[in-house]
Design an enzyme around this catalytic site. Structure first.
Site, PDB file in Angstrom:
ATOM      1  N   GLU A 134       3.523  12.873  -5.097  1.00  0.00           N
ATOM      2  CA  GLU A 134       3.026  12.888  -3.695  1.00  0.00           C
ATOM      3  C   GLU A 134       3.753  14.038  -2.896  1.00  0.00           C
ATOM      4  O   GLU A 134       5.204  13.598  -3.055  1.00  0.00           O
ATOM      5  CB  GLU A 134       3.138  11.568  -3.336  1.00  0.00           C
TER       6      GLU A 134
ATOM      7  N   GLU B  10       0.870  -0.942  -0.061  1.00  0.00           N
ATOM      8  CA  GLU B  10       0.094  -0.066  -0.087  1.00  0.00           C
ATOM      9  C   GLU B  10       0.805   1.358  -0.020  1.00  0.00           C
ATOM     10  O   GLU B  10       1.836   1.421   0.755  1.00  0.00           O
ATOM     11  CB  GLU B  10      -0.973   0.147   1.331  1.00  0.00           C
TER      12      GLU B  10
END
Ligand code: NAD
Length: 480
Positions: free
Chosen positions: A380, A248
């Site tokens: 990000e 993840e």
């Protein structure tokens, strides 16, 4: 200052080469502890210990394992204030955020204690008479757990609790920035009654500890949460040994604000999603995509809210946003502010460090005139930086939300049920929210991303965790 040790084969041990790492308080810059930095050899010993402990632990009835998890949950609750303070001191989030995370970890252990009573297989209709055809779930084996720094107790809990509940043994490698919370969690598991070798703690570098875990042929599963760059490197290694792998990773999560939205609600959702946890959540809101008609009103109110947030040491009362986790993360945040300006986005508020003492503080930051192709709209940042992107209409907003390599979480603010449901149909994200921030998920529901946010193999949390942490046998019994 004492040196905190690793926990291998039921014993607290120093690093075999004697090396340590510093644990630093991001709100003050002070060293708050030294931790033994495990070597590749130490990691191999931890894997061997987990392997040795596996048969006995896996053979215990589920309810017996559940008793240990239940006790762990109780111990977390009993030490909640102390755990929250430890967490804030090493990670920086506010005490209220830390306490909520600790209580979530308590709930995770309670939930998976329940799984000890429930997990089983299925009975399937057989092709022949007098035949019992059924599936039987069993533990997968030794599990490597590699976690990031941003949820120092909740993420380890949501991997370790199901691993243990379903009969696996664990080698746990926390992020080097947050070893103290990890150590306390392990202390709690020992006190709750875990036999030696069932949990092993190896604090250390990604290159020594992480690599050794990823390259090991002795592990059956590896569950990783962290950045895309590291996740992909791990996957290349585990694939060679056919090790079941769950990754993840990052996000670049959008909130769409439609013309009919309640603007104060939309601002609250963006502030909580974008600046809560200092923007250091994989599900943090980093793009707000606003329909033209309300873009000015929304942006003005967002800037005002950002300006009013109280930033400071998370241990002090009234503080609403803590520091960046480290000097490096602060540097990354500031670099992205520079990149955004260079790309032609307009900085409306924040973007500068707060020069208070030695902590790593940055002000909540809002950019407007952000174009979807800009790096600040694609990459990000992992800090409290929101880019406002304008959209012509609903279709344009969804296209912009989807025009990205990540797909973790996404939200929409609207009162139009039709558009909310169409958003749920069309958005490319594993977590979809309507009139809620992109952050915050229920521990009993599946969690995981799409596209570059995940290996897209197994979901985490809830009952979905059982799929990752167990393997299934199909059994045919002829009794006629
Ligand atoms: P990171 O990838 O730098 O590190 C994660 C873990 O991997 C750490 O324990 C680290 O020591 C270890 N590691 C580093 N190099 C390694 C290697 N070569 N082999 C094996 N392990 C190695 O991530 P981080 O900076 O700790 O955390 C921030 C990232 O985590 C962000 O990208 C964020 O989006 C992501 N994250 C994702 C989720 C999610 O559920 N999707 C949740 C929280 C954080």
């Amino acid at each position: 200052m004492s040196i905190f040790k690793n926990y291998i084969a039921g014993e607290w041990v120093g690093a075999s080469d004697g090396k340590t790492i510093e644990n630093i308080n991001p709100a003050t810059g002070e060293v708050i502890g030294y931790f033994a930095s495990a070597t590749a050899e130490d990691t191999k010993r931890a894997i061997a210990a987990a392997k040795e402990a596996l048969p006995k632990w896996a053979a215990l009835p589920g309810p017996s394992r559940a008793a240990v998890l239940d006790k762990a949950g109780q111990l977390i609750a009993a030490r909640a204030d102390e755990l929250a303070e430890t967490l804030t001191r090493e990670e920086g989030k506010t005490l209220a955020e830390a306490k909520a995370e600790v209580m979530r970890a308590r709930d995770i252990f309670k939930y998976y204690a329940g799984e000890g009573f429930r997990a089983g297989g299925d009975v399937i209709p057989a092709n022949t008479p007098d035949t019992l055809l059924f599936t039987k779930r069993e533990a997968l084996g030794v599990i490597a757990v590699i976690t990031p720094w941003n949820f120092p107790i909740a993420i380890p809990a949501w991997k370790i609790a199901p691993a243990l509940a379903y009969g696996n043994t664990v080698v746990f490698k926390p992020a080097s920035l947050v070893p103290h919370t990890a150590l306390k969690l392990v202390e709690i598991l020992i006190e709750a009654g875990l036999p030696p070798g069932v949990i092993n703690l190896v604090v250390g570098s990604g290159s020594a500890v992480g690599n050794t875990l990823a390259e090991s042929k002795e592990i059956a599963g590896l569950s990783f949460t962290g950045s895309y760059a590291v996740g992909v490197k791990i996957y290349e290694k585990t694939a060679r040994n056919l090790v079941r792998t769950q990754l993840e990773m990052g996000g670049k999560n959008p909130t769409i604000v439609l013309n009919d939205a309640n603007i104060p609600l939309a601002v609250d959702i963006a502030v909580r999603g974008g600046f809560g946890l200092t923007g250091q959540a994989c599900t943090a809101t980093s793009r707000v995509i606003v329909e033209e008609k309300v873009a000015d009103a929304f942006t003005q109110a967002l800037v005002e809210a950002a300006r009013n947030l109280k930033v400071g040491n998370g241990l002090e009362s009234g503080v609403q946003m803590g520091p960046a986790v480290s000097a490096e993360q602060l540097q990354t945040d500031l670099e992205y502010v520079g990149i955004g300006k260079g790309e032609g986005a307009k900085l409306l508020v924040g973007g500068e460090p707060i020069p208070a003492g030695a902590g790593f503080f940055i002000r909540p930051t809002v950019f407007e005139d952000v174009e979807p192709g800009m790096r600040i709209a694609q990459e990000e940042i992992f800090g409290p930086v929101i880019g406002v992107i304008r959209a012509k209409d609903f279709d344009d907003a969804v296209a912009k939300a989807n025009g990205i390599g990540f797909g973790l979480s996404a939200s929409i603010v609207t009162n139009d049920l039709n558009k909310a449901m169409r958003f749920a149909d069309r958005i490319e994200a594993g977590v979809v929210k309507v009139n809620e921030p992109t952050t915050g998920v229920a521990l009993q529901a599946p969690f995981g991303g799409f596209k570059g946010s995940s290996a897209n193999t197994f979901k985490e949390q809830g009952r979905a965790a059982m799929e990752f942490y167990t393997r299934t046998k199909t059994v045919y019994v002829k009794y006629g």
